[in-house]
Design a protein around this motif. Sequence first.
Motif, PDB file in Angstrom:
ATOM      1  N   ASP A  35     -21.966 -12.303  71.125  1.00  0.00           N
ATOM      2  CA  ASP A  35     -23.107 -12.567  70.724  1.00  0.00           C
ATOM      3  C   ASP A  35     -23.878 -11.693  71.081  1.00  0.00           C
ATOM      4  O   ASP A  35     -25.212 -11.091  70.478  1.00  0.00           O
ATOM      5  CB  ASP A  35     -23.975 -13.825  71.143  1.00  0.00           C
ATOM      6  N   SER A  36     -23.379 -10.924  72.415  1.00  0.00           N
ATOM      7  CA  SER A  36     -24.402 -10.506  73.319  1.00  0.00           C
ATOM      8  C   SER A  36     -24.570  -8.683  71.912  1.00  0.00           C
ATOM      9  O   SER A  36     -25.389  -8.409  72.202  1.00  0.00           O
ATOM     10  CB  SER A  36     -24.257 -10.228  74.279  1.00  0.00           C
ATOM     11  N   ILE A  37     -23.649  -8.862  70.735  1.00  0.00           N
ATOM     12  CA  ILE A  37     -23.631  -7.542  70.382  1.00  0.00           C
ATOM     13  C   ILE A  37     -24.775  -7.310  69.335  1.00  0.00           C
ATOM     14  O   ILE A  37     -24.705  -9.031  68.563  1.00  0.00           O
ATOM     15  CB  ILE A  37     -22.899  -6.715  70.278  1.00  0.00           C
ATOM     16  N   LYS A  38     -25.585  -6.627  69.021  1.00  0.00           N
ATOM     17  CA  LYS A  38     -26.322  -6.579  67.135  1.00  0.00           C
ATOM     18  C   LYS A  38     -25.322  -6.766  65.786  1.00  0.00           C
ATOM     19  O   LYS A  38     -24.966  -5.743  66.157  1.00  0.00           O
ATOM     20  CB  LYS A  38     -27.575  -5.178  68.240  1.00  0.00           C
ATOM     21  N   SER A  96     -21.733 -17.610  63.763  1.00  0.00           N
ATOM     22  CA  SER A  96     -21.155 -17.038  62.609  1.00  0.00           C
ATOM     23  C   SER A  96     -19.640 -16.254  62.916  1.00  0.00           C
ATOM     24  O   SER A  96     -18.982 -16.667  62.327  1.00  0.00           O
ATOM     25  CB  SER A  96     -21.519 -16.743  61.507  1.00  0.00           C
ATOM     26  N   LEU A  97     -20.021 -15.205  62.711  1.00  0.00           N
ATOM     27  CA  LEU A  97     -19.190 -14.041  62.838  1.00  0.00           C
ATOM     28  C   LEU A  97     -18.548 -14.199  64.172  1.00  0.00           C
ATOM     29  O   LEU A  97     -17.198 -14.109  64.147  1.00  0.00           O
ATOM     30  CB  LEU A  97     -20.301 -12.402  62.821  1.00  0.00           C
ATOM     31  N   SER A  98     -19.176 -14.570  64.713  1.00  0.00           N
ATOM     32  CA  SER A  98     -18.642 -14.897  66.423  1.00  0.00           C
ATOM     33  C   SER A  98     -16.726 -15.896  66.385  1.00  0.00           C
ATOM     34  O   SER A  98     -16.375 -15.817  66.621  1.00  0.00           O
ATOM     35  CB  SER A  98     -19.522 -15.365  68.148  1.00  0.00           C
ATOM     36  N   ARG A  99     -17.647 -16.819  65.781  1.00  0.00           N
ATOM     37  CA  ARG A  99     -16.426 -17.406  65.625  1.00  0.00           C
ATOM     38  C   ARG A  99     -15.094 -16.983  64.301  1.00  0.00           C
ATOM     39  O   ARG A  99     -14.358 -18.234  65.285  1.00  0.00           O
ATOM     40  CB  ARG A  99     -16.944 -18.861  63.919  1.00  0.00           C
ATOM     41  N   GLN A 100     -15.592 -16.521  63.946  1.00  0.00           N
ATOM     42  CA  GLN A 100     -15.259 -16.118  62.434  1.00  0.00           C
ATOM     43  C   GLN A 100     -13.751 -15.153  63.412  1.00  0.00           C
ATOM     44  O   GLN A 100     -12.540 -15.410  62.958  1.00  0.00           O
ATOM     45  CB  GLN A 100     -15.468 -15.067  61.038  1.00  0.00           C
ATOM     46  N   ILE A 101     -14.159 -14.495  64.602  1.00  0.00           N
ATOM     47  CA  ILE A 101     -13.753 -13.572  65.366  1.00  0.00           C
ATOM     48  C   ILE A 101     -13.001 -14.332  65.937  1.00  0.00           C
ATOM     49  O   ILE A 101     -11.042 -14.217  65.923  1.00  0.00           O
ATOM     50  CB  ILE A 101     -14.392 -12.579  66.131  1.00  0.00           C
ATOM     51  N   LEU A 102     -12.704 -15.972  66.397  1.00  0.00           N
ATOM     52  CA  LEU A 102     -12.420 -16.280  67.696  1.00  0.00           C
ATOM     53  C   LEU A 102     -11.510 -16.630  66.776  1.00  0.00           C
ATOM     54  O   LEU A 102     -10.198 -17.048  67.140  1.00  0.00           O
ATOM     55  CB  LEU A 102     -13.327 -17.544  68.516  1.00  0.00           C
ATOM     56  N   ALA A 103     -11.586 -17.403  65.556  1.00  0.00           N
ATOM     57  CA  ALA A 103     -10.445 -17.853  64.417  1.00  0.00           C
ATOM     58  C   ALA A 103      -9.561 -17.173  64.006  1.00  0.00           C
ATOM     59  O   ALA A 103      -8.334 -17.327  64.281  1.00  0.00           O
ATOM     60  CB  ALA A 103     -11.311 -18.639  63.383  1.00  0.00           C
ATOM     61  N   GLN A 104      -9.822 -15.856  64.151  1.00  0.00           N
ATOM     62  CA  GLN A 104      -8.706 -14.920  63.811  1.00  0.00           C
ATOM     63  C   GLN A 104      -7.980 -14.640  65.072  1.00  0.00           C
ATOM     64  O   GLN A 104      -6.453 -14.406  64.612  1.00  0.00           O
ATOM     65  CB  GLN A 104      -9.171 -13.595  63.619  1.00  0.00           C
ATOM     66  N   LYS A 159     -18.744   1.727  58.793  1.00  0.00           N
ATOM     67  CA  LYS A 159     -19.247   0.948  58.809  1.00  0.00           C
ATOM     68  C   LYS A 159     -20.088   0.396  60.114  1.00  0.00           C
ATOM     69  O   LYS A 159     -20.633   0.667  61.166  1.00  0.00           O
ATOM     70  CB  LYS A 159     -20.938   1.283  57.905  1.00  0.00           C
ATOM     71  N   THR A 160     -19.678  -1.093  60.268  1.00  0.00           N
ATOM     72  CA  THR A 160     -20.060  -2.241  61.044  1.00  0.00           C
ATOM     73  C   THR A 160     -19.184  -1.934  61.761  1.00  0.00           C
ATOM     74  O   THR A 160     -20.179  -2.154  63.547  1.00  0.00           O
ATOM     75  CB  THR A 160     -20.392  -3.476  60.335  1.00  0.00           C
ATOM     76  N   ALA A 161     -18.576  -1.444  61.894  1.00  0.00           N
ATOM     77  CA  ALA A 161     -17.198  -1.768  62.874  1.00  0.00           C
ATOM     78  C   ALA A 161     -18.129  -0.611  64.127  1.00  0.00           C
ATOM     79  O   ALA A 161     -17.857  -0.882  65.814  1.00  0.00           O
ATOM     80  CB  ALA A 161     -15.846  -1.513  63.156  1.00  0.00           C
ATOM     81  N   GLN A 183     -21.608  -0.259  70.701  1.00  0.00           N
ATOM     82  CA  GLN A 183     -22.845  -0.714  71.147  1.00  0.00           C
ATOM     83  C   GLN A 183     -21.800  -1.436  72.801  1.00  0.00           C
ATOM     84  O   GLN A 183     -22.123  -2.239  73.745  1.00  0.00           O
ATOM     85  CB  GLN A 183     -22.917  -2.132  70.826  1.00  0.00           C
ATOM     86  N   GLY A 184     -20.860  -0.371  73.008  1.00  0.00           N
ATOM     87  CA  GLY A 184     -19.484  -0.843  73.428  1.00  0.00           C
ATOM     88  C   GLY A 184     -18.353  -2.055  73.273  1.00  0.00           C
ATOM     89  O   GLY A 184     -17.813  -2.289  74.442  1.00  0.00           O
ATOM     90  N   LEU A 185     -18.537  -2.672  71.787  1.00  0.00           N
ATOM     91  CA  LEU A 185     -16.932  -3.369  71.603  1.00  0.00           C
ATOM     92  C   LEU A 185     -16.318  -2.918  70.998  1.00  0.00           C
ATOM     93  O   LEU A 185     -15.906  -1.061  71.127  1.00  0.00           O
ATOM     94  CB  LEU A 185     -17.307  -3.961  70.528  1.00  0.00           C
TER      95      LEU A 185
END
Length: 94
Positions: free
Chosen positions: A32-35, A40-48, A70-72, A78-80
């Motif tokens: 969530d600290s990543i702009k 919602s997206l955090s939950r999707q990422i963790l589910a995958q 582009k989003t990636a 941002q450090g991801l």
Amino acid sequence: MLKKILLASALLAAHLACTALDVNQATVAELDSIKGIGPSLSRQILAQRDQGKFKDWADFLARVPGVKAKTAARFSDQGLTVDGTAYPAAPAKP
């Protein structure tokens, strides 16, 4: 004293901003600290990620709906990282 606390907070924030955050190990709060990554997206990422760790950015893009190149790239700026690797930069235009 307040100045010291503010300085320490600012230094900690700067350090965290420069620290890579691997998507295979990140918590919901860290994601969530990543702009651009919200709850919602955090939950999707963790589910995958629960289905298996992300092998690379291509795997991440294929498995997380709504995240495109582009989003990636913005997330990576941002450090991801995925498995310790930043998103590959687009080739420079001639």
